[in-house]
Motif scaffolding. Structure first.
Motif, PDB file in Angstrom:
ATOM      1  N   ASN A 279       0.834  -1.206   0.000  1.00 53.27           N
ATOM      2  CA  ASN A 279       0.000   0.000   0.000  1.00 53.27           C
ATOM      3  C   ASN A 279       0.866   1.253   0.000  1.00 53.27           C
ATOM      4  O   ASN A 279       0.829   2.060   0.928  1.00 53.27           O
ATOM      5  N   PRO A 280       1.661   1.462  -1.086  1.00 55.39           N
ATOM      6  CA  PRO A 280       2.532   2.638  -1.113  1.00 55.39           C
ATOM      7  C   PRO A 280       1.786   3.942  -1.362  1.00 55.39           C
ATOM      8  O   PRO A 280       2.321   5.012  -1.063  1.00 55.39           O
ATOM      9  N   ALA A 281       0.565   3.885  -1.916  1.00 53.64           N
ATOM     10  CA  ALA A 281      -0.218   5.095  -2.183  1.00 53.64           C
ATOM     11  C   ALA A 281      -1.295   5.265  -1.114  1.00 53.64           C
ATOM     12  O   ALA A 281      -1.546   4.366  -0.306  1.00 53.64           O
ATOM     13  N   TYR A 282      -1.929   6.428  -1.133  1.00 53.02           N
ATOM     14  CA  TYR A 282      -2.941   6.748  -0.124  1.00 53.02           C
ATOM     15  C   TYR A 282      -4.285   6.147  -0.535  1.00 53.02           C
ATOM     16  O   TYR A 282      -5.246   6.835  -0.852  1.00 53.02           O
ATOM     17  N   THR A 283      -4.317   4.826  -0.491  1.00 48.88           N
ATOM     18  CA  THR A 283      -5.520   4.073  -0.830  1.00 48.88           C
ATOM     19  C   THR A 283      -6.458   4.068   0.377  1.00 48.88           C
ATOM     20  O   THR A 283      -6.104   4.526   1.462  1.00 48.88           O
ATOM     21  N   PRO A 284      -7.685   3.517   0.212  1.00 55.46           N
ATOM     22  CA  PRO A 284      -8.583   3.402   1.372  1.00 55.46           C
ATOM     23  C   PRO A 284      -7.965   2.654   2.548  1.00 55.46           C
ATOM     24  O   PRO A 284      -8.387   2.846   3.690  1.00 55.46           O
ATOM     25  N   PHE A 285      -6.955   1.814   2.277  1.00 53.94           N
ATOM     26  CA  PHE A 285      -6.269   1.145   3.386  1.00 53.94           C
ATOM     27  C   PHE A 285      -5.759   2.174   4.386  1.00 53.94           C
ATOM     28  O   PHE A 285      -5.814   1.957   5.596  1.00 53.94           O
ATOM     29  N   TRP A 286      -5.262   3.315   3.898  1.00 55.46           N
ATOM     30  CA  TRP A 286      -4.756   4.367   4.767  1.00 55.46           C
ATOM     31  C   TRP A 286      -5.827   5.399   5.114  1.00 55.46           C
ATOM     32  O   TRP A 286      -5.981   5.773   6.282  1.00 55.46           O
ATOM     33  N   SER A 287      -6.554   5.875   4.121  1.00 53.26           N
ATOM     34  CA  SER A 287      -7.505   6.962   4.384  1.00 53.26           C
ATOM     35  C   SER A 287      -8.612   6.533   5.333  1.00 53.26           C
ATOM     36  O   SER A 287      -9.104   7.345   6.129  1.00 53.26           O
ATOM     37  N   LEU A 288      -9.003   5.262   5.293  1.00 53.19           N
ATOM     38  CA  LEU A 288     -10.059   4.788   6.192  1.00 53.19           C
ATOM     39  C   LEU A 288      -9.528   4.482   7.593  1.00 53.19           C
ATOM     40  O   LEU A 288     -10.303   4.148   8.486  1.00 53.19           O
ATOM     41  N   GLN A 289      -8.196   4.591   7.789  1.00 58.50           N
ATOM     42  CA  GLN A 289      -7.622   4.423   9.116  1.00 58.50           C
ATOM     43  C   GLN A 289      -7.257   5.759   9.761  1.00 58.50           C
ATOM     44  O   GLN A 289      -6.798   5.779  10.908  1.00 58.50           O
ATOM     45  N   ALA A 290      -7.413   6.855   9.049  1.00 60.04           N
ATOM     46  CA  ALA A 290      -6.977   8.153   9.561  1.00 60.04           C
ATOM     47  C   ALA A 290      -7.848   8.589  10.730  1.00 60.04           C
ATOM     48  O   ALA A 290      -9.055   8.826  10.573  1.00 60.04           O
ATOM     49  N   VAL A 291      -7.262   8.712  11.911  1.00 54.64           N
ATOM     50  CA  VAL A 291      -8.024   8.990  13.117  1.00 54.64           C
ATOM     51  C   VAL A 291      -8.662  10.373  13.071  1.00 54.64           C
ATOM     52  O   VAL A 291      -9.768  10.570  13.580  1.00 54.64           O
ATOM     53  N   ASP A 292      -7.989  11.346  12.449  1.00 51.65           N
ATOM     54  CA  ASP A 292      -8.587  12.682  12.373  1.00 51.65           C
ATOM     55  C   ASP A 292      -9.878  12.661  11.564  1.00 51.65           C
ATOM     56  O   ASP A 292     -10.833  13.382  11.879  1.00 51.65           O
ATOM     57  N   GLN A 293      -9.934  11.809  10.552  1.00 52.93           N
ATOM     58  CA  GLN A 293     -11.162  11.697   9.765  1.00 52.93           C
ATOM     59  C   GLN A 293     -12.260  10.990  10.558  1.00 52.93           C
ATOM     60  O   GLN A 293     -13.440  11.327  10.426  1.00 52.93           O
ATOM     61  N   TRP A 294     -11.894  10.012  11.375  1.00 53.76           N
ATOM     62  CA  TRP A 294     -12.891   9.387  12.251  1.00 53.76           C
ATOM     63  C   TRP A 294     -13.481  10.422  13.202  1.00 53.76           C
ATOM     64  O   TRP A 294     -14.698  10.499  13.385  1.00 53.76           O
ATOM     65  N   MET A 295     -12.601  11.233  13.812  1.00 49.33           N
ATOM     66  CA  MET A 295     -13.066  12.171  14.834  1.00 49.33           C
ATOM     67  C   MET A 295     -13.851  13.328  14.229  1.00 49.33           C
ATOM     68  O   MET A 295     -14.727  13.897  14.884  1.00 49.33           O
ATOM     69  N   ALA A 296     -13.558  13.682  12.992  1.00 44.67           N
ATOM     70  CA  ALA A 296     -14.288  14.770  12.338  1.00 44.67           C
ATOM     71  C   ALA A 296     -15.754  14.420  12.129  1.00 44.67           C
ATOM     72  O   ALA A 296     -16.607  15.308  12.034  1.00 44.67           O
ATOM     73  N   LYS A 297     -16.066  13.137  12.090  1.00 41.87           N
ATOM     74  CA  LYS A 297     -17.424  12.684  11.815  1.00 41.87           C
ATOM     75  C   LYS A 297     -18.236  12.424  13.082  1.00 41.87           C
ATOM     76  O   LYS A 297     -19.392  12.012  12.997  1.00 41.87           O
ATOM     77  N   ARG A 298     -17.614  12.655  14.248  1.00 39.85           N
ATOM     78  CA  ARG A 298     -18.281  12.369  15.516  1.00 39.85           C
ATOM     79  C   ARG A 298     -18.187  13.569  16.443  1.00 39.85           C
ATOM     80  O   ARG A 298     -17.227  14.333  16.381  1.00 39.85           O
ATOM     81  N   PRO A 299     -19.150  13.741  17.311  1.00 36.63           N
ATOM     82  CA  PRO A 299     -19.063  14.870  18.251  1.00 36.63           C
ATOM     83  C   PRO A 299     -17.951  14.647  19.271  1.00 36.63           C
ATOM     84  O   PRO A 299     -17.849  13.558  19.855  1.00 36.63           O
ATOM     85  N   LEU A 300     -17.138  15.658  19.485  1.00 36.62           N
ATOM     86  CA  LEU A 300     -16.148  15.598  20.546  1.00 36.62           C
ATOM     87  C   LEU A 300     -16.844  15.963  21.847  1.00 36.62           C
ATOM     88  O   LEU A 300     -17.272  17.101  22.036  1.00 36.62           O
ATOM     89  N   THR A 301     -16.959  15.007  22.755  1.00 37.24           N
ATOM     90  CA  THR A 301     -17.667  15.233  24.016  1.00 37.24           C
ATOM     91  C   THR A 301     -16.736  15.223  25.218  1.00 37.24           C
ATOM     92  O   THR A 301     -17.183  15.474  26.346  1.00 37.24           O
ATOM     93  N   VAL A 302     -15.451  14.918  24.995  1.00 40.77           N
ATOM     94  CA  VAL A 302     -14.471  14.842  26.082  1.00 40.77           C
ATOM     95  C   VAL A 302     -13.512  16.027  25.964  1.00 40.77           C
ATOM     96  O   VAL A 302     -12.877  16.200  24.920  1.00 40.77           O
ATOM     97  N   PRO A 303     -13.391  16.870  26.996  1.00 37.26           N
ATOM     98  CA  PRO A 303     -12.389  17.945  26.944  1.00 37.26           C
ATOM     99  C   PRO A 303     -11.014  17.363  26.642  1.00 37.26           C
ATOM    100  O   PRO A 303     -10.578  16.398  27.274  1.00 37.26           O
ATOM    101  N   THR A 304     -10.330  17.974  25.653  1.00 39.29           N
ATOM    102  CA  THR A 304      -9.125  17.356  25.097  1.00 39.29           C
ATOM    103  C   THR A 304      -7.980  18.357  25.020  1.00 39.29           C
ATOM    104  O   THR A 304      -8.163  19.488  24.567  1.00 39.29           O
TER     105      THR A 304
END
Length: 639
Positions: A279-304
């Motif tokens: 997976n040398p390119a930015y395929t879904p293998f990488w983009s679907l693991q990106a934590v910032d993208q996971w968090m962007a889709k969910r409400p941040l409810t914990v002071p961070t």
């Protein structure tokens, strides 16, 4: 006579009972052949000032995770501070054989346990003393993970058990940790347990392709192989690749491609090595693991509180990426703060007096932990006073003081242009021109002076502040510098590169460095055994690489057209820095940073891991300046 008989009988029974107890508690006599092995020795003696408990906490799927719980004796109604680690919870909490808790635990824990916090470390599933199966940066349950189990669910189940089974707890939990532990800290914030009240991810692994451990903008960091091999064996206790000692520059150069290196040392079938190479390119293998993208889709409810080092040599991307993803989100329901300190990777948890040749005004790490980090947790976990934590807390290197800002970035993007005679200027050159150099993969530019040992912490940890004069006169490095400054230039943000360049090859890497060039004088000469003189020192403020094949999309690698000018846009790491009067602002451009990053063959191949020796060819690189193709670095200058 009857009474005396009873007395004698009582005496006899007492004597027999005593003898029985003595026999039961007295070990069998030793002989020369008594085995010299014991089952266990409890290092926590009755005189210890702390309580230690070891638990195997069950997860929802029945897997049990090894968990160590510490607290000072007498602790009650106390908050829990949790770290979930792949690096051995047992070993992390046995630094020193002592009866004092502040000596047993890492140094950063001392203010917390001294103030009545309950400290908990846990092995993540599949590693060290925990049960289950380990997956590197286990993806969130979803497209890449159909098990329904991830680090988020494990954190939830752990917190649920702790607040129900630790009677000394007040029912409030915070999570903290750096690097991989920064990743698990962020995961605890996704679908969080109600008892989770605050989090401090430090140098978190967020996107392994965009700019954290495995790749930077598509260029592979070869040290990822060693990490993968070590973590994949013996539940995280594995050995390293047995290539012996010597100059890593020669080791990797002689091996050929990064794939050739993997095959030479028989690691090509290690599962995570395969994942990297396939997976040398930015395929879904990488983009679907990106934590910032996971968090962007969910409400941040914990002071961070997101924490990163300005010269983080491993995970400079993740913290600022998460901050950017959540700070303006309409879903956000909790405050978020970005912290940038004058540290290397995970430096916030260690001594912060200096880094490489740099010296700061005191222990900046301890100062931050005392002034900002602990009051943050105290407020949310103990009901302490509101510290009114600002949106950004950053240390202004150069001027050496902390800045508090409502948000990040602070500075206004201002172009710094390359000009004729290898100068830089805030004035755009009218005439178009270009500067050329030849990049030869057979003689790549080293990232630090040779001999290189990337396993040596004294080389690895401070490499991002190494004096860049060691390469500034190489013919394959373009070095530009400005006039001495008459007033300070303060930047707060991520300098952005807009590079206009062409290559005679069909692929190319581009490395850009922003440098603070010190005056060629020194008020105090270097002394034997002390730090070097700073006279003429070329301090890198930011270094980053971009693999040319991704200029039209990280998921769309394609050959470059020889001689065609392309525009490469990428960011340097986030910084708070003051270029002082008398200093010069410098920029360096080159096409390799070896062996930190694998060599680009400069001939397009579909997978660089499989490049052949004949693919590695010299190329003439042209960097354009002036006119419509004016290369610039956008400095986030504070007005």
């Amino acid at each position: 006579m009857k009474r005396r008989g009873l007395q004698c009988a009582g005496w006899l029974l007492a004597t027999l009972a005593t003898a029985s107890v003595y026999a039961a508690t007295t070990p069998a006599p030793v002989t020369p052949m008594t085995p010299d092995v014991i089952e266990h020795y409890d290092q926590v003696r009755p005189t210890a000032d702390f309580i230690k408990r070891v638990e195997m906490i069950p997860m929802r799927d029945g897997v049990r995770l090894y968990t160590v719980i510490f607290m000072k004796k007498g602790t009650k109604n106390a908050p829990i501070l949790l770290s979930r680690t792949p690096y051995d919870a047992k070993g992390s909490t046995e630094r020193v054989a002592s009866q004092k808790l502040t000596e047993v635990l890492p140094a950063m824990d001392a203010p917390f346990v001294d103030d009545g916090y309950i400290r908990v470390y846990q092995d993540i599933r599949g590693l060290h003393h925990s049960e289950g199966t380990w997956v590197m940066n286990r993806p969130l349950a979803g497209p890449l993970n159909d098990t329904g189990i991830d680090e988020s669910t494990d954190a939830y189940d752990t917190i649920d058990w702790l607040v129900k089974h630790v009677p000394e707890s007040n029912g409030k939990v915070g999570v903290i940790g750096s690097s991989y532990l920064g990743f698990t800290t962020l995961m605890a914030e996704i679908n969080p347990h109600p008892a989770l009240k605050a989090a401090a991810p430090q140098s978190p692994m967020v996107d392994g392709w965009r700019g954290d451990d495995w790749f930077h903008n598509g260029a592979f960091r070869v040290g990822g192989f060693d990490f993968a091999v070590g973590m994949s064996q013996n539940k995280g206790h594995g050995g390293s690749i047995p290539h012996g000692v010597g100059d890593d520059y020669s080791l990797y150069l002689n091996a050929g491609s990064a794939g050739d290196y993997a095959r030479e040392w028989g690691i090509e079938d290690v599962p995570f090595v395969r994942k990297l190479m396939e997976n040398p390119a930015y395929t879904p293998f990488w983009s679907l693991q990106a934590v910032d993208q996971w968090m962007a889709k969910r409400p941040l409810t914990v002071p961070t509180m997101l924490i990163v080092g300005q010269w983080d040599q491993e995970d400079s991307y993740g913290g600022p990426a998460v901050y950017k993803a959540v700070v303006d989100s309409k879903l956000r329901k909790a405050p978020v703060t970005l912290v940038i300190g004058p540290w290397r990777h995970s430096g916030v948890n260690h001594y912060g007096y200096d880094l490489g040749a740099l010296t700061f005004t005191g222990d900046t790490a301890a100062e931050f932990r005392t002034r900002y980090l602990k009051p943050f947790f105290d407020h949310y976990l103990k009901g302490g006073a509101d510290p009114h934590t600002p949106g950004a807390i950053t240390y202004a290197t150069g001027a050496n003081h902390w800045d508090e800002s409502p948000r990040w970035p602070v500075g206004k993007p201002t172009p710094l242009y390359l000009t004729a005679d290898h100068r830089v200027s805030f004035d755009k050159p009218a005439a178009a021109a270009h500067d050329d150099y030849v990049s030869d993969p057979a003689k790549p530019v080293p990232f630090i002076p040779r001999p290189i040992n990337m396993g040596d912490p004294f080389q690895w940890k401070p490499w991002l502040v190494h004096d860049q004069r060691f390469v500034s006169d190489r013919p394959d490095v373009l070095a530009y510098e400005g006039q001495p400054l008459t007033q300070p230039v303060h930047i707060m943000g991520a300098p952005a590169v807009e590079l206009h360049a062409a290559t005679s090859g069909s692929d190319s890497d581009w490395v850009v460095k922003l440098i603070d060039i010190y005056p060629n004088t020194s008020p105090e000469p270097a002394r034997e055994g002390s730090k070097p003189s700073m006279a003429g020192f070329e301090l890198p403020i930011g270094i980053e690489i971009f693999r040319g094949r991704y200029v039209h999309g990280f998921d769309k690698p394609q050959a470059l057209t020889p001689g065609k000018v392309e525009t490469y846009r990428f960011a340097l790491p986030n910084v708070d820095h003051v270029f002082l009067p008398g200093h010069r602002i410098g920029v360096q451009i080159q096409s390799s940073l070896f062996p930190l990053y694998d060599r680009n063959p400069q001939t397009y191949v579909s997978n660089i891991f499989n490049a052949r020796p004949a693919d590695y060819q010299p190329a003439t690189q042209s960097v354009y300046r002036g006119g419509d193709e004016a290369t610039r670095v956008m400095l986030p200058i504070v007005q």
